[in-house]
Design an enzyme around this catalytic site. Structure first.
Site, PDB file in Angstrom:
ATOM      1  N   ILE A   1       0.950  -1.153  -0.029  1.00  0.00           N
ATOM      2  CA  ILE A   1      -0.148  -0.005   0.065  1.00  0.00           C
ATOM      3  C   ILE A   1       1.011   1.232  -0.019  1.00  0.00           C
ATOM      4  CG2 ILE A   1      -0.311   0.048   2.490  1.00  0.00           C
ATOM      5  CD1 ILE A   1      -3.270   0.991   2.055  1.00  0.00           C
ATOM      6  N   ALA A   2       0.539   2.089  -0.928  1.00  0.00           N
ATOM      7  CA  ALA A   2       1.589   3.328  -1.119  1.00  0.00           C
ATOM      8  C   ALA A   2       0.888   4.551  -1.542  1.00  0.00           C
ATOM      9  CB  ALA A   2       2.663   3.083  -1.894  1.00  0.00           C
TER      10      ALA A   2
ATOM     11  N   GLU B   1       2.712  -6.452   6.983  1.00  0.00           N
ATOM     12  CA  GLU B   1       4.119  -6.106   7.571  1.00  0.00           C
ATOM     13  C   GLU B   1       4.306  -4.743   7.387  1.00  0.00           C
ATOM     14  OE1 GLU B   1       4.198  -8.393   4.904  1.00  0.00           O
ATOM     15  OE2 GLU B   1       4.253 -10.138   6.212  1.00  0.00           O
TER      16      GLU B   1
ATOM     17  N   ASN C   1       8.177   3.271  10.548  1.00  0.00           N
ATOM     18  CA  ASN C   1       7.170   4.207   9.850  1.00  0.00           C
ATOM     19  C   ASN C   1       6.009   4.215  10.743  1.00  0.00           C
ATOM     20  OD1 ASN C   1       5.477   5.136   8.017  1.00  0.00           O
ATOM     21  ND2 ASN C   1       5.576   3.496   6.615  1.00  0.00           N
TER      22      ASN C   1
ATOM     23  N   TYR D   1      -2.997   1.772  10.496  1.00  0.00           N
ATOM     24  CA  TYR D   1      -3.136   0.420  10.652  1.00  0.00           C
ATOM     25  C   TYR D   1      -4.150   0.242  12.093  1.00  0.00           C
ATOM     26  CZ  TYR D   1      -0.421  -0.201   6.779  1.00  0.00           C
ATOM     27  OH  TYR D   1       0.279  -0.013   5.674  1.00  0.00           O
TER      28      TYR D   1
END
Length: 178
Positions: free
Chosen positions: A78-79, A112, A117, A124
């Site tokens: 995911i970015a 992960e 970060n 999350y």
């Protein structure tokens, strides 16, 4: 195509998107970037994979992918480009992956995240993920990976034989009764 308030369009990733996604991957994750062939391989497995992109002005500004092999789903990537962070794009992508996991019968969603970060970790946690493990030195530069899990189906904690019986039929809830 669904959009958000900023006019960002969310859609399935196509093979035509892979060169642009690969360029973003190299830019955003220079140490741990996936090689181009991995995106191609992932898109070739629609029975167990779902990949999305977010577009603004015809340019891809975010992407995400999910692998689901019942009963586990795994957020593969995911970015969001830095210029578009803070606009809900990552949240929308993650929401769509979680929904897809549920539709595919997953009981848990795993992922992960780099230990260094905190922004991603906070995202999350807001979605209900909990850290369940640490993989020491997981990333190429030696940074640990935090393994996080979101339970879509709660673990069975009671013996089904001891569960509460089904509620008795209540005729006042039938149509036409008040």
């Amino acid at each position: 195509m669904p959009t958000n308030a900023d006019g960002v369009v969310f859609r399935d990733m196509t093979l035509e998107d892979v060169p642009a996604v690969d360029a973003l991957e190299q830019r955003l994750f220079p140490t741990d970037a996936w090689p181009l062939h991995m995106f191609l391989a992932e898109l070739s497995q629609p029975e167990t994979r779902r990949y999305l992109v977010a577009e603004s002005g015809g340019e891809i500004v975010g992407y995400a992918g999910l692998m689901c092999i019942e009963p586990i789903a795994d957020v593969q990537t995911i970015a969001v480009v830095p210029e578009f962070e803070g606009r809900g794009i990552g949240s929308t992508l993650l929401t769509r992956l979680i929904t897809e996991a549920g539709l595919r019968g997953a009981a848990d969603v795993l992922l992960e995240v780099r230990a260094d970060n905190p922004r991603a970790q906070q995202l999350y946690v807001r979605f209900g993920f909990e850290q369940i493990h640490v993989r020491r030195g997981y990333y190429r530069d030696g940074v640990d990976a935090l393994i996080m899990r979101l339970q879509l189906v709660p673990e069975a904690t009671a013996d089904p034989a001891s569960a509460d019986p089904a509620p008795a039929h209540d005729p006042t809830t039938e149509a036409g009764k008040a």
